[in-house]
Design a protein around this motif. Structure first.
Motif, PDB file in Angstrom:
ATOM      1  N   PRO A  35       0.931  -1.131  -0.144  1.00  0.00           N
ATOM      2  CA  PRO A  35       0.029   0.115  -0.155  1.00  0.00           C
ATOM      3  C   PRO A  35       0.894   1.424   0.016  1.00  0.00           C
ATOM      4  O   PRO A  35       0.463   2.364  -0.606  1.00  0.00           O
ATOM      5  N   VAL A  36       2.116   1.254   0.634  1.00  0.00           N
ATOM      6  CA  VAL A  36       2.890   2.508   0.604  1.00  0.00           C
ATOM      7  C   VAL A  36       3.277   3.025  -0.680  1.00  0.00           C
ATOM      8  O   VAL A  36       3.241   4.114  -1.095  1.00  0.00           O
ATOM      9  N   ASP A  37       3.392   1.915  -1.774  1.00  0.00           N
ATOM     10  CA  ASP A  37       3.678   2.164  -3.180  1.00  0.00           C
ATOM     11  C   ASP A  37       2.535   3.111  -3.863  1.00  0.00           C
ATOM     12  O   ASP A  37       2.822   3.875  -4.664  1.00  0.00           O
ATOM     13  N   TRP A  38       1.471   2.886  -3.297  1.00  0.00           N
ATOM     14  CA  TRP A  38       0.133   3.460  -3.730  1.00  0.00           C
ATOM     15  C   TRP A  38       0.301   5.007  -3.255  1.00  0.00           C
ATOM     16  O   TRP A  38      -0.176   5.960  -4.137  1.00  0.00           O
ATOM     17  N   PHE A  39       0.850   5.282  -2.075  1.00  0.00           N
ATOM     18  CA  PHE A  39       0.542   6.525  -1.658  1.00  0.00           C
ATOM     19  C   PHE A  39       2.046   7.334  -1.568  1.00  0.00           C
ATOM     20  O   PHE A  39       1.981   8.579  -1.173  1.00  0.00           O
ATOM     21  N   ALA A  40       3.036   6.985  -1.948  1.00  0.00           N
ATOM     22  CA  ALA A  40       4.387   7.634  -1.825  1.00  0.00           C
ATOM     23  C   ALA A  40       4.961   7.594  -3.336  1.00  0.00           C
ATOM     24  O   ALA A  40       4.808   6.577  -4.131  1.00  0.00           O
ATOM     25  N   ALA A  41       5.391   8.822  -3.666  1.00  0.00           N
ATOM     26  CA  ALA A  41       5.966   9.201  -4.896  1.00  0.00           C
ATOM     27  C   ALA A  41       7.391   9.445  -4.642  1.00  0.00           C
ATOM     28  O   ALA A  41       7.919   9.856  -3.760  1.00  0.00           O
ATOM     29  N   ARG A  42       8.420   9.268  -6.033  1.00  0.00           N
ATOM     30  CA  ARG A  42       9.669   9.657  -6.003  1.00  0.00           C
ATOM     31  C   ARG A  42      10.314   8.767  -4.925  1.00  0.00           C
ATOM     32  O   ARG A  42      10.406   7.582  -4.685  1.00  0.00           O
ATOM     33  N   GLY A  43      11.175   9.649  -3.809  1.00  0.00           N
ATOM     34  CA  GLY A  43      11.778   8.918  -3.026  1.00  0.00           C
ATOM     35  C   GLY A  43      11.078   8.765  -1.552  1.00  0.00           C
ATOM     36  O   GLY A  43      11.404   8.142  -0.554  1.00  0.00           O
ATOM     37  N   GLY A  44       9.873   9.184  -1.725  1.00  0.00           N
ATOM     38  CA  GLY A  44       8.946   9.210  -0.369  1.00  0.00           C
ATOM     39  C   GLY A  44       7.874  10.482  -0.207  1.00  0.00           C
ATOM     40  O   GLY A  44       7.885  11.107  -1.148  1.00  0.00           O
ATOM     41  N   THR A  45       7.114  10.266   0.392  1.00  0.00           N
ATOM     42  CA  THR A  45       6.065  11.190   0.815  1.00  0.00           C
ATOM     43  C   THR A  45       5.735  11.390   2.196  1.00  0.00           C
ATOM     44  O   THR A  45       5.625  10.258   3.007  1.00  0.00           O
ATOM     45  N   THR A  46       5.485  12.657   2.884  1.00  0.00           N
ATOM     46  CA  THR A  46       5.107  12.677   4.242  1.00  0.00           C
ATOM     47  C   THR A  46       3.591  12.754   4.255  1.00  0.00           C
ATOM     48  O   THR A  46       2.943  13.411   3.421  1.00  0.00           O
ATOM     49  N   TRP A  47       3.330  11.928   5.315  1.00  0.00           N
ATOM     50  CA  TRP A  47       1.759  12.026   5.548  1.00  0.00           C
ATOM     51  C   TRP A  47       1.649  12.455   7.113  1.00  0.00           C
ATOM     52  O   TRP A  47       2.077  11.638   7.921  1.00  0.00           O
ATOM     53  N   GLY A  48       1.430  13.867   7.296  1.00  0.00           N
ATOM     54  CA  GLY A  48       1.068  14.150   8.685  1.00  0.00           C
ATOM     55  C   GLY A  48       2.763  14.307   9.378  1.00  0.00           C
ATOM     56  O   GLY A  48       3.452  14.908   8.997  1.00  0.00           O
ATOM     57  N   GLU A  49       2.963  13.204  10.289  1.00  0.00           N
ATOM     58  CA  GLU A  49       4.153  13.452  11.143  1.00  0.00           C
ATOM     59  C   GLU A  49       5.176  12.272  10.352  1.00  0.00           C
ATOM     60  O   GLU A  49       6.150  12.117  10.997  1.00  0.00           O
ATOM     61  N   ILE A  50       4.619  11.658   9.459  1.00  0.00           N
ATOM     62  CA  ILE A  50       5.431  10.467   9.039  1.00  0.00           C
ATOM     63  C   ILE A  50       5.895  10.387   7.676  1.00  0.00           C
ATOM     64  O   ILE A  50       5.212  10.693   6.736  1.00  0.00           O
ATOM     65  N   TYR A  51       7.375  10.522   7.522  1.00  0.00           N
ATOM     66  CA  TYR A  51       7.790  10.590   6.040  1.00  0.00           C
ATOM     67  C   TYR A  51       7.729   9.167   5.473  1.00  0.00           C
ATOM     68  O   TYR A  51       8.842   8.106   6.295  1.00  0.00           O
ATOM     69  N   LEU A  52       7.309   8.650   4.536  1.00  0.00           N
ATOM     70  CA  LEU A  52       7.368   7.298   4.130  1.00  0.00           C
ATOM     71  C   LEU A  52       8.376   7.113   3.089  1.00  0.00           C
ATOM     72  O   LEU A  52       8.275   7.732   1.960  1.00  0.00           O
ATOM     73  N   VAL A  53       9.284   6.384   3.198  1.00  0.00           N
ATOM     74  CA  VAL A  53      10.187   6.156   2.199  1.00  0.00           C
ATOM     75  C   VAL A  53       9.603   5.087   1.100  1.00  0.00           C
ATOM     76  O   VAL A  53       8.919   4.259   1.535  1.00  0.00           O
ATOM     77  N   ASN A  54       9.680   5.351  -0.031  1.00  0.00           N
ATOM     78  CA  ASN A  54       8.955   4.551  -0.985  1.00  0.00           C
ATOM     79  C   ASN A  54       9.584   3.294  -1.294  1.00  0.00           C
ATOM     80  O   ASN A  54      10.780   2.978  -0.947  1.00  0.00           O
ATOM     81  N   GLY A  55       8.650   2.343  -1.895  1.00  0.00           N
ATOM     82  CA  GLY A  55       9.133   1.080  -2.008  1.00  0.00           C
ATOM     83  C   GLY A  55       8.784   0.047  -0.838  1.00  0.00           C
ATOM     84  O   GLY A  55       8.712   0.518   0.143  1.00  0.00           O
ATOM     85  N   SER A  56       8.978  -1.505  -1.297  1.00  0.00           N
ATOM     86  CA  SER A  56       9.072  -2.421  -0.294  1.00  0.00           C
ATOM     87  C   SER A  56      10.304  -2.907   0.008  1.00  0.00           C
ATOM     88  O   SER A  56      11.317  -3.240  -0.788  1.00  0.00           O
TER      89      SER A  56
END
Length: 252
Positions: free
Chosen positions: A152-173
């Motif tokens: 699911p993170v791959d649906w919501f994170a782009a490029r090197g990652g995306t911040t959602w609120g307080e959490i920066y999500l690194v892209n990929g599994s």
């Protein structure tokens, strides 16, 4: 300058006994933030720092960047906010000033992108999480549950990652998400897939995105970022420009 500052804290009645290693480290990073020894007691008073403030970090895993800055691994969702706040304080920050941001982004700790046993909820199930010097968190997802189904993170994170609120999500599994975070922290380099010049600059960029989430709120931020402006054109995107294009790795 640590020992003279310890003496000043004692004289101000803010410290008794022998300070621990993390308390001394807090002094060093607070001085590195630009304060003089004479100003540190005021900071301790404002932030409520005592000899026992950093005890919750004593048994925690702490990764360090090339400059020695501490990042605290979050392995207990119930204490995520506390650990993020302590990581910011230990690094010489002022969490009392960023608490309103955390209050507005409280949904980060629950729900789809909230925390669950150290993971970032459904989006980063089986993942790993670390509290950063910015007072925000960085997460990496675990491996996919099914090879043919994207994490699911791959649906919501782009490029090197995306911040959602307080959490920066690194892209990929990732087969070993904790190792991804550890090596990123210790190298000080950019996370996998990111074009940022360094981790420190990227986290500064992403912290501003956290402030934008807090300012606009969940629904309006998504409207502003995805609908009102084109996220495929970051160099023209006002939220990316505010966060710092160079820090985010955008070459315009």
């Amino acid at each position: 300058m640590t020992e003279p500052t310890v003496a000043l804290l004692r004289d101000a009645g803010l410290l008794s006994g022998e300070p621990g290693a993390l308390y001394r480290e807090w002094i060093r990073w607070t001085l590195a933030s630009g304060l003089t020894p004479e100003q540190v007691p005021g900071r301790a008073r404002d932030e409520g720092v005592t000899a026992g403030t950093f005890e919750p970090l004593a048994a925690r895993t702490v990764w360090r960047g090339p400059d020695g800055r501490p990042y605290v691994r979050v392995d207990d969702a119930r204490r995520a906010r506390e650990l993020a706040r302590l990581a910011e304080l230990l690094n010489g920050g002022r969490p009392s000033l960023s608490d309103p941001r955390r209050d507005r982004n409280t949904w980060s700790y629950t729900g789809l992108f909230g925390l669950n046993a150290g993971d970032a909820g459904t989006a980063v199930r089986r993942g790993a999480l670390v509290a950063t010097p910015e007072g925000t968190m960085m997460a990496a997802a675990g491996r996919r549950a099914l090879r043919a189904v994207p994490n699911p993170v791959d649906w919501f994170a782009a490029r090197g990652g995306t911040t959602w609120g307080e959490i920066y999500l690194v892209n990929g599994s990732h087969d070993d998400p904790a190792e991804v975070l550890r090596t990123t922290v210790e190298s000080g380099g950019r996370p996998p897939g990111s074009g940022a010049p360094s981790l420190a600059r990227l986290l500064r960029h992403e912290r501003i995105h956290s402030e934008q989430w807090a300012r606009y709120g969940y629904v309006r931020f998504i409207w502003e970022y995805v609908i009102r402006h084109d996220p495929r054109k970051p160099c023209e995107h006002p939220l990316e420009r505010e966060a710092g294009l160079a820090d985010g790795g955008y070459r315009c």
